[in-house]
Scaffold this motif. Structure first.
Motif, PDB file in Angstrom:
ATOM      1  N   GLN A   1      42.060  43.865 -15.817  1.00 49.60           N
ATOM      2  CA  GLN A   1      41.853  45.168 -15.362  1.00 49.60           C
ATOM      3  C   GLN A   1      40.508  45.808 -15.386  1.00 49.60           C
ATOM      4  OE1 GLN A   1      45.032  46.442 -18.102  1.00 49.60           O
ATOM      5  NE2 GLN A   1      46.053  47.226 -16.533  1.00 49.60           N
ATOM      6  N   ALA A   2      39.765  45.263 -16.709  1.00 47.30           N
ATOM      7  CA  ALA A   2      38.532  46.001 -17.014  1.00 47.30           C
ATOM      8  C   ALA A   2      37.646  45.399 -15.858  1.00 47.30           C
ATOM      9  CB  ALA A   2      38.075  45.274 -18.394  1.00 47.30           C
ATOM     10  N   ILE A   3      37.525  44.161 -15.360  1.00 47.25           N
ATOM     11  CA  ILE A   3      36.643  43.822 -14.413  1.00 47.25           C
ATOM     12  C   ILE A   3      36.977  44.529 -12.965  1.00 47.25           C
ATOM     13  CG2 ILE A   3      36.051  41.731 -12.787  1.00 47.25           C
ATOM     14  CD1 ILE A   3      34.519  41.575 -15.420  1.00 47.25           C
ATOM     15  N   ALA A   4      38.238  44.377 -12.622  1.00 51.45           N
ATOM     16  CA  ALA A   4      38.822  44.982 -11.541  1.00 51.45           C
ATOM     17  C   ALA A   4      38.602  46.461 -11.135  1.00 51.45           C
ATOM     18  CB  ALA A   4      40.135  44.627 -11.202  1.00 51.45           C
ATOM     19  N   CYS A   5      38.833  47.142 -12.293  1.00 50.39           N
ATOM     20  CA  CYS A   5      38.639  48.565 -12.175  1.00 50.39           C
ATOM     21  C   CYS A   5      37.249  48.959 -12.182  1.00 50.39           C
ATOM     22  CB  CYS A   5      39.455  49.200 -13.293  1.00 50.39           C
ATOM     23  SG  CYS A   5      41.084  48.982 -13.252  1.00 50.39           S
ATOM     24  N   ALA A   6      36.190  48.162 -12.885  1.00 50.47           N
ATOM     25  CA  ALA A   6      34.854  48.414 -12.617  1.00 50.47           C
ATOM     26  C   ALA A   6      34.297  48.144 -11.162  1.00 50.47           C
ATOM     27  CB  ALA A   6      34.150  47.648 -13.916  1.00 50.47           C
ATOM     28  N   TYR A   7      34.948  47.154 -10.452  1.00 50.14           N
ATOM     29  CA  TYR A   7      34.309  46.891  -9.186  1.00 50.14           C
ATOM     30  C   TYR A   7      35.380  47.561  -7.958  1.00 50.14           C
ATOM     31  CZ  TYR A   7      31.061  43.729 -11.348  1.00 50.14           C
ATOM     32  OH  TYR A   7      30.158  43.053 -11.759  1.00 50.14           O
ATOM     33  N   CYS A   8      36.151  48.377  -8.266  1.00 47.02           N
ATOM     34  CA  CYS A   8      37.249  48.606  -7.245  1.00 47.02           C
ATOM     35  C   CYS A   8      36.645  49.506  -6.061  1.00 47.02           C
ATOM     36  CB  CYS A   8      38.429  49.462  -7.857  1.00 47.02           C
ATOM     37  SG  CYS A   8      38.041  51.076  -8.816  1.00 47.02           S
ATOM     38  N   ASP A   9      35.512  50.062  -6.460  1.00 42.54           N
ATOM     39  CA  ASP A   9      34.651  50.942  -5.601  1.00 42.54           C
ATOM     40  C   ASP A   9      34.011  49.987  -4.419  1.00 42.54           C
ATOM     41  OD1 ASP A   9      33.038  50.386  -7.815  1.00 42.54           O
ATOM     42  OD2 ASP A   9      31.600  51.539  -6.630  1.00 42.54           O
ATOM     43  N   VAL A  10      33.740  48.717  -4.724  1.00 46.35           N
ATOM     44  CA  VAL A  10      33.079  47.874  -4.054  1.00 46.35           C
ATOM     45  C   VAL A  10      33.989  47.312  -2.898  1.00 46.35           C
ATOM     46  CG1 VAL A  10      31.878  45.575  -3.947  1.00 46.35           C
ATOM     47  CG2 VAL A  10      31.742  46.968  -5.914  1.00 46.35           C
ATOM     48  N   VAL A  11      35.351  47.284  -3.209  1.00 49.58           N
ATOM     49  CA  VAL A  11      36.234  47.001  -2.102  1.00 49.58           C
ATOM     50  C   VAL A  11      37.158  47.893  -1.668  1.00 49.58           C
ATOM     51  CG1 VAL A  11      36.143  44.468  -3.150  1.00 49.58           C
ATOM     52  CG2 VAL A  11      37.807  46.023  -4.002  1.00 49.58           C
ATOM     53  N   GLY A  12      36.965  49.223  -1.837  1.00 51.10           N
ATOM     54  CA  GLY A  12      37.552  50.361  -1.424  1.00 51.10           C
ATOM     55  C   GLY A  12      39.083  50.363  -1.821  1.00 51.10           C
ATOM     56  N   VAL A  13      39.167  50.283  -3.049  1.00 47.67           N
ATOM     57  CA  VAL A  13      40.733  50.232  -3.729  1.00 47.67           C
ATOM     58  C   VAL A  13      40.357  51.558  -4.694  1.00 47.67           C
ATOM     59  CG1 VAL A  13      42.345  49.099  -5.057  1.00 47.67           C
ATOM     60  CG2 VAL A  13      41.024  47.774  -3.365  1.00 47.67           C
ATOM     61  N   ASP A  14      41.254  52.129  -5.006  1.00 50.44           N
ATOM     62  CA  ASP A  14      41.139  53.237  -5.951  1.00 50.44           C
ATOM     63  C   ASP A  14      41.619  52.411  -7.275  1.00 50.44           C
ATOM     64  OD1 ASP A  14      44.434  53.893  -6.538  1.00 50.44           O
ATOM     65  OD2 ASP A  14      44.399  53.465  -4.603  1.00 50.44           O
ATOM     66  N   GLU A  15      41.220  52.924  -8.476  1.00 53.87           N
ATOM     67  CA  GLU A  15      41.272  52.700  -9.474  1.00 53.87           C
ATOM     68  C   GLU A  15      42.639  52.434 -10.187  1.00 53.87           C
ATOM     69  OE1 GLU A  15      39.275  52.744 -14.244  1.00 53.87           O
ATOM     70  OE2 GLU A  15      38.221  54.149 -12.395  1.00 53.87           O
ATOM     71  N   GLU A  16      43.528  53.143  -9.861  1.00 61.03           N
ATOM     72  CA  GLU A  16      44.836  53.239 -10.276  1.00 61.03           C
ATOM     73  C   GLU A  16      45.675  51.857  -9.604  1.00 61.03           C
ATOM     74  OE1 GLU A  16      49.185  55.615  -9.800  1.00 61.03           O
ATOM     75  OE2 GLU A  16      47.212  56.720 -10.391  1.00 61.03           O
ATOM     76  N   THR A  17      45.490  51.539  -8.464  1.00 57.42           N
ATOM     77  CA  THR A  17      45.813  50.471  -7.605  1.00 57.42           C
ATOM     78  C   THR A  17      45.284  49.334  -8.178  1.00 57.42           C
ATOM     79  OG1 THR A  17      46.198  51.696  -5.593  1.00 57.42           O
ATOM     80  CG2 THR A  17      46.228  49.211  -5.529  1.00 57.42           C
ATOM     81  N   ALA A  18      44.005  49.203  -8.395  1.00 55.13           N
ATOM     82  CA  ALA A  18      43.334  47.842  -9.193  1.00 55.13           C
ATOM     83  C   ALA A  18      44.143  48.071 -10.711  1.00 55.13           C
ATOM     84  CB  ALA A  18      41.794  48.133  -9.234  1.00 55.13           C
ATOM     85  N   PHE A  19      44.062  48.840 -11.301  1.00 57.90           N
ATOM     86  CA  PHE A  19      44.876  48.549 -12.530  1.00 57.90           C
ATOM     87  C   PHE A  19      46.345  48.065 -12.627  1.00 57.90           C
ATOM     88  CE2 PHE A  19      47.029  50.380 -16.447  1.00 57.90           C
ATOM     89  CZ  PHE A  19      46.214  50.393 -17.368  1.00 57.90           C
ATOM     90  N   LYS A  20      47.169  48.690 -11.591  1.00 56.61           N
ATOM     91  CA  LYS A  20      48.249  48.177 -11.630  1.00 56.61           C
ATOM     92  C   LYS A  20      48.413  46.727 -11.067  1.00 56.61           C
ATOM     93  CE  LYS A  20      50.670  52.457 -10.306  1.00 56.61           C
ATOM     94  NZ  LYS A  20      51.382  53.284  -9.477  1.00 56.61           N
ATOM     95  N   MET A  21      47.755  46.175 -10.040  1.00 60.32           N
ATOM     96  CA  MET A  21      47.733  44.924  -9.680  1.00 60.32           C
ATOM     97  C   MET A  21      47.208  43.986 -10.473  1.00 60.32           C
ATOM     98  SD  MET A  21      46.556  45.624  -5.670  1.00 60.32           S
ATOM     99  CE  MET A  21      46.745  43.633  -5.330  1.00 60.32           C
ATOM    100  N   THR A  22      46.511  44.335 -11.516  1.00 59.06           N
ATOM    101  CA  THR A  22      45.818  43.281 -12.403  1.00 59.06           C
ATOM    102  C   THR A  22      46.507  43.161 -13.990  1.00 59.06           C
ATOM    103  OG1 THR A  22      44.149  44.741 -12.875  1.00 59.06           O
ATOM    104  CG2 THR A  22      43.702  43.081 -11.297  1.00 59.06           C
ATOM    105  N   GLU A  23      47.212  44.108 -14.059  1.00 53.81           N
ATOM    106  CA  GLU A  23      48.297  44.363 -15.386  1.00 53.81           C
ATOM    107  C   GLU A  23      48.586  43.118 -15.827  1.00 53.81           C
ATOM    108  OE1 GLU A  23      49.777  48.259 -17.061  1.00 53.81           O
ATOM    109  OE2 GLU A  23      51.855  46.884 -16.522  1.00 53.81           O
ATOM    110  N   GLY A  24      49.078  42.049 -14.867  1.00 51.77           N
ATOM    111  CA  GLY A  24      49.651  40.895 -15.536  1.00 51.77           C
ATOM    112  C   GLY A  24      48.516  39.805 -15.885  1.00 51.77           C
ATOM    113  N   LEU A  25      47.390  40.010 -15.617  1.00 52.52           N
ATOM    114  CA  LEU A  25      46.139  39.231 -15.931  1.00 52.52           C
ATOM    115  C   LEU A  25      45.336  39.110 -17.213  1.00 52.52           C
ATOM    116  CD1 LEU A  25      44.407  39.623 -12.373  1.00 52.52           C
ATOM    117  CD2 LEU A  25      46.299  38.037 -12.874  1.00 52.52           C
ATOM    118  N   GLY A  26      46.023  40.065 -18.131  1.00 53.25           N
ATOM    119  CA  GLY A  26      45.449  39.790 -19.364  1.00 53.25           C
ATOM    120  C   GLY A  26      46.033  38.599 -20.375  1.00 53.25           C
ATOM    121  N   LEU A  27      45.159  38.534 -21.442  1.00 51.59           N
ATOM    122  CA  LEU A  27      45.996  37.509 -22.280  1.00 51.59           C
ATOM    123  C   LEU A  27      45.930  36.025 -21.420  1.00 51.59           C
ATOM    124  CD1 LEU A  27      48.651  38.893 -24.704  1.00 51.59           C
ATOM    125  CD2 LEU A  27      46.157  37.992 -25.249  1.00 51.59           C
ATOM    126  N   GLY A  28      44.972  36.042 -20.511  1.00 50.65           N
ATOM    127  CA  GLY A  28      45.086  34.653 -19.748  1.00 50.65           C
ATOM    128  C   GLY A  28      46.519  34.450 -19.217  1.00 50.65           C
TER     129      GLY A  28
END
Length: 137
Positions: A20-47
């Motif tokens: 989430q930290a990475i995806a949300c920091a770059y979401c503007d580069v790909v035209g995605v709102d931060e909330e969507t990026a946050f939700k889509m990457t929630e399962g990617l923590g802890l490897g």
């Protein structure tokens, strides 16, 4: 792009997982709102799988690469080969730098030898992502 790396680190300090930290920091580069990026990457923590899988910072960066490169052609998915190449470049560069890509290996869970901190992984994934994105433009 240095600002995005700092934003990613700040996101992690706020409690975002590494993906989430990475995806949300770059979401503007790909035209995605931060909330969507946050939700889509929630399962990617802890490897993914509680440290059993690939580092979240890597998977978050790969998510951004997919958003950036994909043609979103649902009838004839024609961009995935290039996205795979970009993803491979990111993974290989990260692994060459840190000697591992799996969360528990990076954290030294079984070896008691920490290869890279979460913040370090976020910094490295961000730097590598920046390099790849710059080459894409």
């Amino acid at each position: 792009m240095e600002d995005r790396k700092h934003k990613a680190i700040e996101n992690h300090k706020k409690g975002y997982n590494c993906g989430q930290a990475i995806a949300c920091a770059y979401c503007d580069v790909v035209g995605v709102d931060e909330e969507t990026a946050f939700k889509m990457t929630e399962g990617l923590g802890l490897g993914m799988g509680c440290m059993e899988g690939t580092c979240g910072a890597i998977t978050g960066a790969i998510t951004i690469l997919g958003f950036k490169n994909s043609t979103a052609n649902l009838e004839a998915p024609n961009s995935k080969g290039k996205t795979y190449q970009l993803s491979k470049e990111l993974v290989e560069t990260f692994k060459n730098k840190n000697k591992a890509i799996v969360c528990k290996d990076l954290k030294g869970i079984e070896t008691n030898q920490v290869l890279r901190s979460c913040q370090g992984c976020i910094e490295d994934a961000s730097d590598i992502l920046d390099d790849i994105l710059n080459k894409m433009e």
